[in-house]
Write a protein that holds these residues in place. Structure first.
Motif, PDB file in Angstrom:
ATOM      1  N   VAL A   1     -16.500  -4.158 -12.434  1.00 41.88           N
ATOM      2  CA  VAL A   1     -15.408  -3.845 -11.510  1.00 41.88           C
ATOM      3  C   VAL A   1     -14.230  -4.798 -11.742  1.00 41.88           C
ATOM      4  O   VAL A   1     -13.068  -4.380 -11.821  1.00 41.88           O
ATOM      5  N   THR A   2     -14.523  -6.098 -11.871  1.00 38.27           N
ATOM      6  CA  THR A   2     -13.432  -7.063 -12.061  1.00 38.27           C
ATOM      7  C   THR A   2     -12.724  -6.852 -13.392  1.00 38.27           C
ATOM      8  O   THR A   2     -11.502  -6.943 -13.490  1.00 38.27           O
ATOM      9  N   GLN A   3     -13.515  -6.552 -14.444  1.00 37.95           N
ATOM     10  CA  GLN A   3     -12.905  -6.335 -15.754  1.00 37.95           C
ATOM     11  C   GLN A   3     -12.030  -5.088 -15.768  1.00 37.95           C
ATOM     12  O   GLN A   3     -10.983  -5.050 -16.422  1.00 37.95           O
ATOM     13  N   ALA A   4     -12.454  -4.070 -15.022  1.00 34.63           N
ATOM     14  CA  ALA A   4     -11.717  -2.803 -15.038  1.00 34.63           C
ATOM     15  C   ALA A   4     -10.320  -2.942 -14.461  1.00 34.63           C
ATOM     16  O   ALA A   4      -9.393  -2.226 -14.863  1.00 34.63           O
ATOM     17  N   MET A   5     -10.141  -3.851 -13.515  1.00 34.68           N
ATOM     18  CA  MET A   5      -8.835  -3.920 -12.850  1.00 34.68           C
ATOM     19  C   MET A   5      -7.888  -4.928 -13.488  1.00 34.68           C
ATOM     20  O   MET A   5      -6.706  -4.975 -13.159  1.00 34.68           O
ATOM     21  N   GLU A   6      -8.375  -5.765 -14.448  1.00 33.81           N
ATOM     22  CA  GLU A   6      -7.546  -6.837 -14.975  1.00 33.81           C
ATOM     23  C   GLU A   6      -6.317  -6.338 -15.739  1.00 33.81           C
ATOM     24  O   GLU A   6      -5.220  -6.896 -15.618  1.00 33.81           O
ATOM     25  N   ASN A   7      -6.483  -5.275 -16.551  1.00 38.26           N
ATOM     26  CA  ASN A   7      -5.329  -4.769 -17.300  1.00 38.26           C
ATOM     27  C   ASN A   7      -4.209  -4.304 -16.374  1.00 38.26           C
ATOM     28  O   ASN A   7      -3.030  -4.552 -16.619  1.00 38.26           O
ATOM     29  N   GLY A   8      -4.585  -3.619 -15.309  1.00 39.28           N
ATOM     30  CA  GLY A   8      -3.582  -3.167 -14.347  1.00 39.28           C
ATOM     31  C   GLY A   8      -2.888  -4.323 -13.666  1.00 39.28           C
ATOM     32  O   GLY A   8      -1.672  -4.300 -13.440  1.00 39.28           O
ATOM     33  N   LEU A   9      -3.635  -5.386 -13.330  1.00 34.58           N
ATOM     34  CA  LEU A   9      -3.028  -6.550 -12.688  1.00 34.58           C
ATOM     35  C   LEU A   9      -2.035  -7.231 -13.626  1.00 34.58           C
ATOM     36  O   LEU A   9      -0.953  -7.646 -13.213  1.00 34.58           O
ATOM     37  N   ARG A  10      -2.425  -7.364 -14.914  1.00 36.80           N
ATOM     38  CA  ARG A  10      -1.516  -8.000 -15.863  1.00 36.80           C
ATOM     39  C   ARG A  10      -0.215  -7.203 -16.005  1.00 36.80           C
ATOM     40  O   ARG A  10       0.851  -7.774 -16.188  1.00 36.80           O
ATOM     41  N   ALA A  11      -0.341  -5.870 -15.963  1.00 34.18           N
ATOM     42  CA  ALA A  11       0.832  -5.007 -16.158  1.00 34.18           C
ATOM     43  C   ALA A  11       1.648  -4.824 -14.886  1.00 34.18           C
ATOM     44  O   ALA A  11       2.684  -4.170 -14.898  1.00 34.18           O
TER      45      ALA A  11
ATOM     46  N   GLY B   1      -2.769   1.172  -9.847  1.00 32.52           N
ATOM     47  CA  GLY B   1      -3.661   1.519 -10.949  1.00 32.52           C
ATOM     48  C   GLY B   1      -4.840   0.573 -11.039  1.00 32.52           C
ATOM     49  O   GLY B   1      -5.964   0.989 -11.358  1.00 32.52           O
ATOM     50  N   ALA B   2      -4.605  -0.723 -10.770  1.00 36.93           N
ATOM     51  CA  ALA B   2      -5.696  -1.693 -10.801  1.00 36.93           C
ATOM     52  C   ALA B   2      -6.741  -1.374  -9.735  1.00 36.93           C
ATOM     53  O   ALA B   2      -7.953  -1.435  -9.986  1.00 36.93           O
ATOM     54  N   ALA B   3      -6.294  -1.028  -8.523  1.00 37.10           N
ATOM     55  CA  ALA B   3      -7.228  -0.704  -7.440  1.00 37.10           C
ATOM     56  C   ALA B   3      -8.032   0.549  -7.760  1.00 37.10           C
ATOM     57  O   ALA B   3      -9.245   0.614  -7.525  1.00 37.10           O
ATOM     58  N   ILE B   4      -7.356   1.560  -8.308  1.00 33.49           N
ATOM     59  CA  ILE B   4      -8.051   2.807  -8.650  1.00 33.49           C
ATOM     60  C   ILE B   4      -9.038   2.566  -9.787  1.00 33.49           C
ATOM     61  O   ILE B   4     -10.160   3.099  -9.794  1.00 33.49           O
ATOM     62  N   ALA B   5      -8.661   1.735 -10.777  1.00 31.60           N
ATOM     63  CA  ALA B   5      -9.569   1.426 -11.879  1.00 31.60           C
ATOM     64  C   ALA B   5     -10.817   0.712 -11.369  1.00 31.60           C
ATOM     65  O   ALA B   5     -11.928   0.943 -11.872  1.00 31.60           O
ATOM     66  N   ALA B   6     -10.658  -0.171 -10.390  1.00 32.75           N
ATOM     67  CA  ALA B   6     -11.815  -0.850  -9.816  1.00 32.75           C
ATOM     68  C   ALA B   6     -12.764   0.153  -9.171  1.00 32.75           C
ATOM     69  O   ALA B   6     -13.989   0.063  -9.328  1.00 32.75           O
ATOM     70  N   ALA B   7     -12.216   1.129  -8.440  1.00 33.72           N
ATOM     71  CA  ALA B   7     -13.055   2.162  -7.820  1.00 33.72           C
ATOM     72  C   ALA B   7     -13.761   2.995  -8.882  1.00 33.72           C
ATOM     73  O   ALA B   7     -14.937   3.342  -8.756  1.00 33.72           O
ATOM     74  N   ASP B   8     -13.038   3.318  -9.964  1.00 34.33           N
ATOM     75  CA  ASP B   8     -13.631   4.119 -11.041  1.00 34.33           C
ATOM     76  C   ASP B   8     -14.783   3.394 -11.716  1.00 34.33           C
ATOM     77  O   ASP B   8     -15.669   4.029 -12.312  1.00 34.33           O
ATOM     78  N   ALA B   9     -14.777   2.049 -11.666  1.00 31.04           N
ATOM     79  CA  ALA B   9     -15.813   1.268 -12.338  1.00 31.04           C
ATOM     80  C   ALA B   9     -17.094   1.161 -11.532  1.00 31.04           C
ATOM     81  O   ALA B   9     -18.088   0.639 -12.031  1.00 31.04           O
TER      82      ALA B   9
END
Length: 680
Positions: free
Chosen positions: A129-139, A144-152
């Motif tokens: 979950v943490t890895q999934a949201m890191e790219n969105g946070l950097r960008a 998108g980061a929150a949604i990526a965390a849910a998708d993970a």
């Protein structure tokens, strides 16, 4: 007792300086979470982005994937450690074993995930979950980061064991194959018909993927919600002015006026789309986008002042005193209501049903609103006795709006009676003018016989109007319209022979009549739409807004250009009449179940779901997040008194305790374990 454990991750290399603007960070202690899954105290999400994240997290909860909450703040303080701050926020908000919290400090470039040691996710799944949201946070893609965390989360398509992954790959491959086949077949069938070059969507256009039809629907919905938010916010400021005075609330008044100006501009654009002048598809699309943007800007203006406005009222801390003031206001409204039905009955002895149609059901609707107020007042009193002032504050706000609507409905009856009397006075003035016209026409030579039939028709109209003024079941507006047409006809016949000075005086008198007609019709339309706004969509509101604009233009030009002013006043009357007709049709459709716009939540009392309850629900939908459900926040407005919108979590899963009453399962001890934190 549940405990949450904390382990710090290694620092994650981040391009923080490129994604966060340099500013002085706002210190933020552990916060109270909003009623939805997302709390945006940093103000980094737009309304649409927040709705999208709330929707995704609601789907996650409904699928039994676990409850995930996300909070954005400027910086972590008290404690400043990211994981300790996140765990403390989870504890303060009573999050359960299967509920996870992601906290992101925008200015500090930090994040953390709080997880209970007995939660369903193991360490590897939390890491995913943490890895999934890191790219969105950097960008800087916060939504998108929150949604990526849910998708993970397991079972959400963002990870899982190899067998389930292979299954999804096979399913995806099959779906893609079918889609490709459909595309090939459709392309072949259309290739011969294609005559124009395909337009490549502009990658910089945020609306490029939205069809013209969907864009039109979004614009209409934005207008309705923005107009309701303005109305609700204006009422809130009125409450505050009465309680705290003009000086303390001047800033909020200016905010509402600025937001209202943007909504008025949006209505003006909607009127251009609806008028009889043909527009290109490109023009309509550009205008719909502009409407959405203006409504968003108005919404942002109101939203930026929510916290300060809540601080001003502090209704929760003075709930007992506010309840007593409300009871007195409710009693006064009941006395006024007792007189409303006899007043309407007396009007019915004089005027026909069509003249009273806009207020015919006002006493019944006012009585229902008063019943809703009584139910909310009773709930508030019980909550105060139980020491739940937060819940009492919500009930008091609900009751305040019900009493407000009762007062508006009653006032509309009185206003209509006054308007009808004013119209009849205009009829008498018009008759006097027409008599003078007949005398002037009779004194003129009529060698070709053009004046005689006009004089006869004018005389007939005067006689009919005078007879109606003495009778019952009359319709003043119809009579005035008839005389206005006769006036125009005989004026045209006399125009060439009338002295310039006399003509100017005549124009002034006609202008005064038109202004009176327009004002009366605007008042009628405004009263009807305001008291039933939960059932009325964008088109009727647009006509009313344009009528107000035309009337203002008439007032502004009456001294310099009375002819133009007369034309604008006439247009204002026509638009206001159309607004009333459209609004009545929508309310009638609502009664028969055919209406599909407006607020979709519900506020019920004793199982009632009629027009009064639904319309009140529509009003409260713009005051409290989560529709008419009730909950969220420790004061009377959780982002709702000013603007409508937001999402509420799925009711199929256990939710955290309401911040009104506090949580009953807090833990005071935490030590190392499964929570995660890092930088981005």
């Amino acid at each position: 007792m549940r405990t949450r454990f904390t382990v710090m991750l290694g620092l994650v290399a981040a391009a923080f300086a490129s994604t966060v603007t340099a500013s002085v960070a706002m210190a933020t202690a552990p916060v109270t979470l909003d009623s939805g899954f997302v709390t945006d105290d940093a103000g980094v999400l737009s309304s649409s982005e927040k709705d999208a994240v709330n929707s995704r997290l609601s789907d996650l909860a409904a699928a039994d994937g676990g409850d995930l909450y996300v909070v954005f703040v400027d910086e972590f303080t008290g404690p400043s450690d990211s994981v300790a701050w996140t765990d403390q926020t989870a504890i303060d908000n009573g999050l359960g074993v299967d509920q996870y919290l992601i906290a992101v400090a925008i200015d500090a470039g930090q994040y953390a995930v709080s997880a209970d040691q007995n939660g369903p996710l193991d360490d590897s799944e939390i890491d995913r979950v943490t890895q999934a949201m890191e790219n969105g946070l950097r960008a800087g893609d916060w939504s998108g980061a929150a949604i990526a965390a849910a998708d993970a989360f397991p079972g959400q398509g963002g990870g899982g064991d190899s067998a389930s992954g292979l299954t999804w790959v096979l399913v995806a491959a099959a779906v893609i194959a079918v889609i490709i086949l459909i595309i090939v077949l459709v392309s072949r069938s259309r290739r011969k018909k294609r005559t124009a070059q395909v337009t490549v969507p502009d990658p910089n256009d945020p609306y490029a993927s939205i069809s013209d039809e969907d864009l039109e629907q979004q614009a209409g919905s934005a207008l309705v919600h923005a107009d309701d938010a303005i109305t609700s916010s204006r009422q809130e400021v009125g409450f505050a002015v009465a309680q705290y005075g003009d000086d303390s609330t001047a800033a909020f008044t200016k905010v509402v006026e600025a937001a209202q100006a943007k909504v008025a501009e949006a209505f003006s654009i909607k009127q251009k789309i609806d008028d009889e002048i043909p527009d290109t598809a490109e023009q309509r699309r550009a205008w719909h986008i502009q409407i959405i943007q203006l409504c968003d800007e108005a919404d942002d203006l109101l939203n930026e002042n929510i916290e300060a406005f809540e601080e001003l009222r502090k209704l929760e801390t003075e709930a007992p005193q506010a309840l007593e003031r409300l009871k007195a206001r409710r009693a006064a409204a009941e006395q006024a209501l007792d007189a409303a039905a006899p007043t309407l009955s007396a009007l019915g002895q004089t005027y026909d049903a069509a003249a009273l149609a806009t207020v015919s059901d006002n006493p019944a609707q006012a009585q229902h609103s008063l019943s809703l107020a009584d139910a909310a007042i009773a709930e508030a009193a019980t909550a105060i006795i139980e020491g739940k002032n937060g819940e009492a504050a919500f009930d008091i706000r609900t009751a305040e709006d019900a009493v407000e609507r009762t007062e508006e409905l009653i006032d509309a009856v009185t206003s209509l009676g006054a308007n009808l009397l004013a119209i009849e006075e205009q009829i008498r003035t018009t008759i006097t003018d027409l008599e003078a016209d007949i005398a002037a026409a009779g004194a003129m030579p009529d060698t070709q016989g053009h004046l005689a039939p006009i004089i006869a028709r004018t005389r007939s109209n005067i006689d009919a109007a005078q007879a109606t003024l003495q009778g019952t079941a009359r319709n003043p507006q119809q009579n005035l319209d008839m005389l206005t047409a006769a006036n125009a006809e005989i004026d045209a016949a006399l125009g060439r022979v009338r002295e310039a000075s006399e003509q100017a005086q005549r124009v002034r008198r006609v202008l005064e009549q038109r202004l009176t007609q327009a004002q009366a019709q605007i008042n009628t339309a405004n009263d009807f739409i305001t008291t039933r706004r939960g059932a009325i969509g964008a088109t009727a509101r647009t006509r009313l807004a344009e009528a107000n604009a035309a009337y203002s233009e008439a007032l502004a030009t009456q001294a310099s250009d009375p002819i133009l002013a007369t034309e604008r006043a006439t247009r204002a009357y026509s638009l206001a009449s159309e607004a009333t007709s459209l609004a009545r049709n929508e309310v009638d459709a609502f009664h028969t179940g055919g209406w599909s716009g407006g607020w979709s939540g519900g506020y019920s009392s004793g199982g009632s779901s009629d027009l009064g309850g639904a319309i009140l629900g529509g009003i409260l939908g713009g005051l409290f997040s989560g529709g008419g459900g009730g909950g969220g926040g420790g004061s009377w407005s959780s982002g709702g008194g000013w603007r409508s919108g937001g999402s509420s979590r799925s009711s199929t899963r256990s939710s955290r305790p309401s911040s009104f009453g506090g949580g009953s399962s807090r833990s005071s001890s935490r030590s190392g374990g499964r929570s995660r934190g890092g930088r981005f």
